[in-house]
Design a protein around this motif. Structure first.
Motif, PDB file in Angstrom:
ATOM      1  N   LEU A   1       0.829  -1.212   0.000  1.00  0.00           N
ATOM      2  CA  LEU A   1       0.000   0.000   0.000  1.00  0.00           C
ATOM      3  C   LEU A   1       0.861   1.259   0.000  1.00  0.00           C
ATOM      4  O   LEU A   1       0.632   2.191  -0.767  1.00  0.00           O
TER       5      LEU A   1
ATOM      6  N   THR B   1       2.512   1.808  -3.418  1.00  0.00           N
ATOM      7  CA  THR B   1       1.705   2.061  -4.612  1.00  0.00           C
ATOM      8  C   THR B   1       0.687   3.179  -4.434  1.00  0.00           C
ATOM      9  O   THR B   1       0.156   3.676  -5.408  1.00  0.00           O
ATOM     10  N   GLU B   2       0.387   3.575  -3.188  1.00  0.00           N
ATOM     11  CA  GLU B   2      -0.619   4.606  -2.985  1.00  0.00           C
ATOM     12  C   GLU B   2      -0.041   5.789  -2.224  1.00  0.00           C
ATOM     13  O   GLU B   2       1.051   5.720  -1.682  1.00  0.00           O
ATOM     14  N   ASP B   3      -0.828   6.850  -2.200  1.00  0.00           N
ATOM     15  CA  ASP B   3      -0.351   8.106  -1.657  1.00  0.00           C
ATOM     16  C   ASP B   3      -0.934   8.348  -0.256  1.00  0.00           C
ATOM     17  O   ASP B   3      -2.143   8.441  -0.104  1.00  0.00           O
TER      18      ASP B   3
ATOM     19  N   GLU C   1      -5.534  13.170  -6.378  1.00  0.00           N
ATOM     20  CA  GLU C   1      -4.810  13.199  -5.101  1.00  0.00           C
ATOM     21  C   GLU C   1      -5.704  13.719  -3.976  1.00  0.00           C
ATOM     22  O   GLU C   1      -5.788  13.113  -2.909  1.00  0.00           O
TER      23      GLU C   1
ATOM     24  N   GLU D   1      -8.461  11.216  -3.074  1.00  0.00           N
ATOM     25  CA  GLU D   1      -7.990  10.100  -2.238  1.00  0.00           C
ATOM     26  C   GLU D   1      -7.811  10.516  -0.780  1.00  0.00           C
ATOM     27  O   GLU D   1      -8.050   9.727   0.123  1.00  0.00           O
TER      28      GLU D   1
ATOM     29  N   ASN E   1     -10.796   5.372  -1.132  1.00  0.00           N
ATOM     30  CA  ASN E   1     -11.035   4.762  -2.432  1.00  0.00           C
ATOM     31  C   ASN E   1     -12.389   5.184  -2.992  1.00  0.00           C
ATOM     32  O   ASN E   1     -13.281   5.567  -2.266  1.00  0.00           O
TER      33      ASN E   1
END
Ligand code: CA
Length: 220
Positions: free
Chosen positions: A39, A42-44, A173, A176, A181
């Motif tokens: 996580l 790959t995610e912010d 951005e 999120e 999600n």
């Protein structure tokens, strides 16, 4: 702001989540090291709260992998109270701060706000941009010194934009960091920003067509 909570003890994880949510953050839980690493890679996330003792991959290894891959989000390590070895290892691996377990909600929040301010370049718990002031301790927003009513989702959006003032924040951005999600192409975010503009009473949040939103200290 989206915060990753990495903790394998369900009670502690939900306790931390509740503390964060009550303070305007958007927590997301990972309960093992591999999931957390994936996580975070790959995610912010605006920040990570990372327990060091985890199944599948320990916290120190997770942190080292992120840092080796150039992931720079601030990380607060959760360590066993009084375990200096944990703290040293955590900081050597790239943690920005640590909190010893068990901890008080206020301590965790103070440390989180501290690392966010340092990485966002702000020295005080208050952020002033133009006529708008945001207090991260009281979760209050005011315009020209007059407090305005603001919902938790609106607060998340406002806080994220103010922490990044002067930069165009891409739609995806900010979506999120407010909702987690979901479908960032929906008009949910647009509607939220429209409400926020109404509450602020002036065009403080500018749209950069096809790019994102920006707030500026002064207008040209
Ligand atoms: Ca643990």
């Amino acid at each position: 702001m989206r915060v990753l909570v990495v903790e394998d003890e369900p009670d502690v994880a939900s306790h931390v989540s509740r503390i964060l949510e009550a303070s305007g953050f958007l927590p997301e839980i990972a309960s093992d090291g591999e999931t957390a690493w994936f996580l975070g890679d790959t995610e912010d996330f605006a920040a990570v709260i990372l327990d060091l003792g985890l199944p599948t991959l320990d916290g120190i290894s997770v942190l080292k992998r992120w840092r080796q891959a150039g992931r720079k989000m601030p990380v607060i390590a959760l360590t066993a109270r009084g375990n200096w070895r944990d703290k040293v290892d955590g900081i050597n691996a790239g943690a920005d701060d640590y909190v010893g377990k068990p901890f008080e909600a206020e301590e965790l929040l103070a440390r989180l706000r501290g690392v966010l301010r340092r990485t966002g370049g702000h020295a005080a718990p208050e952020i002033n941009v133009g006529r708008v002031r945001l207090n991260t301790l009281t979760m209050q927003v005011s315009v020209d010194g007059i407090p305005i009513k603001i919902s938790p989702l609106e607060y998340r959006a406002m806080s994220y934009l103010l922490h990044h003032h002067g930069e165009v924040v891409p739609f995806r951005e900010i979506y999120e960091h407010v909702y987690g999600n979901g479908d960032p192409t929906s008009n949910t975010l647009e509607a939220l920003i429209a409400r926020l503009r109404k509450r602020l009473g002036y065009e403080f949040i500018e749209t950069r067509r096809g790019a994102g939103y920006i707030v500026l200290a002064a207008k040209d």
